[in-house]
Write an enzyme that holds these catalytic residues in place. Sequence first.
Site, PDB file in Angstrom:
ATOM      1  N   ASN A 167     -22.497  35.845 -10.181  1.00 26.65           N
ATOM      2  CA  ASN A 167     -23.306  35.391 -11.014  1.00 26.65           C
ATOM      3  C   ASN A 167     -23.795  33.965 -10.718  1.00 26.65           C
ATOM      4  OD1 ASN A 167     -24.088  36.520 -13.912  1.00 26.65           O
ATOM      5  ND2 ASN A 167     -22.542  34.414 -14.697  1.00 26.65           N
ATOM      6  N   SER A 173     -22.695  39.417 -14.642  1.00 25.99           N
ATOM      7  CA  SER A 173     -21.714  39.312 -15.826  1.00 25.99           C
ATOM      8  C   SER A 173     -21.652  38.078 -16.732  1.00 25.99           C
ATOM      9  CB  SER A 173     -20.835  40.111 -16.064  1.00 25.99           C
ATOM     10  OG  SER A 173     -20.416  40.439 -17.671  1.00 25.99           O
ATOM     11  N   SER A 174     -21.859  38.080 -17.893  1.00 25.01           N
ATOM     12  CA  SER A 174     -20.951  36.109 -18.508  1.00 25.01           C
ATOM     13  C   SER A 174     -19.689  35.976 -18.882  1.00 25.01           C
ATOM     14  CB  SER A 174     -22.308  35.598 -19.444  1.00 25.01           C
ATOM     15  OG  SER A 174     -21.952  36.988 -20.382  1.00 25.01           O
ATOM     16  N   ILE A 189     -28.112  37.527  -7.207  1.00 31.09           N
ATOM     17  CA  ILE A 189     -27.376  39.109  -6.840  1.00 31.09           C
ATOM     18  C   ILE A 189     -27.892  39.967  -5.850  1.00 31.09           C
ATOM     19  CG2 ILE A 189     -26.709  41.160  -7.443  1.00 31.09           C
ATOM     20  CD1 ILE A 189     -26.195  40.355 -10.357  1.00 31.09           C
ATOM     21  N   CYS A 203     -30.942  65.308 -35.690  1.00 34.15           N
ATOM     22  CA  CYS A 203     -31.609  66.418 -34.764  1.00 34.15           C
ATOM     23  C   CYS A 203     -31.544  67.439 -35.114  1.00 34.15           C
ATOM     24  CB  CYS A 203     -29.357  66.420 -35.265  1.00 34.15           C
ATOM     25  SG  CYS A 203     -28.979  67.332 -33.886  1.00 34.15           S
ATOM     26  N   THR A 223     -31.883  41.430 -14.522  1.00 39.47           N
ATOM     27  CA  THR A 223     -33.430  40.518 -14.914  1.00 39.47           C
ATOM     28  C   THR A 223     -33.946  40.466 -13.581  1.00 39.47           C
ATOM     29  OG1 THR A 223     -31.409  38.718 -14.217  1.00 39.47           O
ATOM     30  CG2 THR A 223     -31.529  38.877 -16.564  1.00 39.47           C
ATOM     31  N   HIS A 256     -21.355  50.191 -23.355  1.00 36.89           N
ATOM     32  CA  HIS A 256     -22.502  50.156 -24.032  1.00 36.89           C
ATOM     33  C   HIS A 256     -22.957  51.210 -23.639  1.00 36.89           C
ATOM     34  CE1 HIS A 256     -20.893  45.593 -23.250  1.00 36.89           C
ATOM     35  NE2 HIS A 256     -20.213  46.148 -23.550  1.00 36.89           N
TER      36      HIS A 256
END
Length: 251
Positions: free
Chosen positions: A221, A196-197, A239, A155, A29, A122
């Site tokens: 955090n 991270s939450s 951070i 593809c 962020t 992810h």
Amino acid sequence: MPNAAANALAAHLMTSSRIVVFTGAGISTESGIPDFRSPGGVWSKMKPIYFQEFVGSEAKRREAWTRVFSGAAGWVGKEPNAGHFAVARLIASGKASAVITQNVDNLHQASGIPDGKVIELHGNASYATCLSCGLRHELEELRPVFMERGEIPVCRNCGELVKTATISFGQQMPEEPMLRAEAETQGCDLFLVLGSSLVVTPAALFPVKAKQYGARLVILNREPTPLDEMADLVLNAEIGPTLTEAMRDLN
């Protein structure tokens, strides 16, 4: 004047020899990339497209690719910030062995960390892969297919569905990154959470496992997390500035 939060973090960094860094949306962020769940975040502006919807519906695939090439989610196209560069220095120094990230923005690699040191739980939004054969496709190669010809990308190797290399809701977590993250968590002496939450599982289980394996847990955090009570140090601060200051005396 040195700040107390940075000094407390510095003490943990100095006394560790194998740090695993775990990053969430909060580190990015500061680069202008929105997070997912907070007010004004990605999911407050548009609903996620589930994996089964993407596979089963041409309309959903078209919506998904429209989001990719319009930049609606805002996940890519930004620059690394001080936090990313501080993490890169930790890796380069040998103090940290790996970065486990929930982010899909490719900013750790852009900050200079080798691909092999970044474990993406992810996936990655900066390129696409075939859902059948796994072949990588660059977004700039797919852009004219969709934007100019109006065709949904497939593809070039096998003709099957292509999707950004992110893990969507309802999609199975990738086995290899999960196994690598488990091994790194088991081997570290400090597990450093940045931005991270810690509410999304199975990713949020890694800090718990680190403590079970005997590592210290530090959480930096902006907001409290559900795992604060088990942490050795909790810092609610920015951070980039905090980590940069904490590393001032590291080689």
